[in-house]
Enzyme design. Structure first.
Site, PDB file in Angstrom:
ATOM      1  CB  CYS A  58     -17.406  21.541  21.226  1.00 53.36           C
ATOM      2  SG  CYS A  58     -16.008  20.496  21.682  1.00 53.36           S
ATOM      3  NE  ARG A 117     -19.252  19.510  18.445  1.00 55.54           N
ATOM      4  CZ  ARG A 117     -20.439  19.816  18.971  1.00 55.54           C
ATOM      5  NH1 ARG A 117     -21.386  20.338  18.208  1.00 55.54           N
ATOM      6  NH2 ARG A 117     -20.677  19.613  20.255  1.00 55.54           N
ATOM      7  CG  ASP A 123     -20.384  15.958  19.282  1.00 62.80           C
ATOM      8  OD1 ASP A 123     -19.287  15.494  18.875  1.00 62.80           O
ATOM      9  OD2 ASP A 123     -20.626  16.155  20.488  1.00 62.80           O
TER      10      ASP A 123
END
Length: 168
Positions: free
Chosen positions: A25, A31, A141
């Site tokens: 990420c 994440r 996100d």
């Protein structure tokens, strides 16, 4: 996602060879560590941890050395999944060379992963997380959305889809 490549990976596992997976990420604090530690937990529950090597990285340098974001840490802790000791790091060309599958959380991650590796974004090794559950949608996100529940649900669905494609 290249289904022929997934079949190659499935065959690799059937031969007892380790599958190397890197979750990626932007910052490697929300994440991608969620993907790493959740996937490790899932394969452990399948008694298949000897068939997987799982890690995570960032496309940026912004969070290098930082631990997991408290939202991800708290969400994983609800499922008794530890992420202690994690330190954010940036993806390198070696990560591309050493991993069978590099899983980005969104389209920008895929573009940046390809740039870092010096390869086309269409490489079969590069996949977006939700491709494994037949979606082209990005994993939002939670750094921006503050919705770690939705992120967890998406990553769980992607990991489950990948495991199913690999025959688990």
């Amino acid at each position: 996602m290249d289904r022929n490549y997934i079949e190659e990976l499935k065959n690799k596992i059937e031969r007892g060879e380790k599958l190397h997976i890197l979750f990626v990420c932007h910052g490697n604090i929300c994440r991608s560590p969620m993907g790493k530690y959740l996937m490790q937990d899932m394969v452990q529950k399948l008694n298949a941890e000897n068939l997987f090597e799982i890690d995570s990285a960032a496309t940026s340098r912004e969070e290098i050395g930082n631990g997991v974001h408290y939202g991800t840490r708290n969400k994983l802790a609800r499922y008794n999944i530890s992420c202690s000791g994690h330190r954010a790091r940036q993806m390198t060309i070696q990560d591309y060379l050493n991993n069978d599958l590099l899983i980005g959380m969104d389209s920008a991650n895929i573009r940046n992963m390809a740039r870092i590796a010096g390869i086309p974004a269409t490489s079969p090794r590069l996949c977006k997380m939700l491709e494994f559950c037949e979606s082209n949608r990005d994993v939002a996100d939670p750094w921006y959305t503050d919705n770690f529940d939705e992120t967890y649900d998406d990553i769980y669905a992607g990991c489950s889809g990948l495991l199913k494609m690999l025959g688990f």
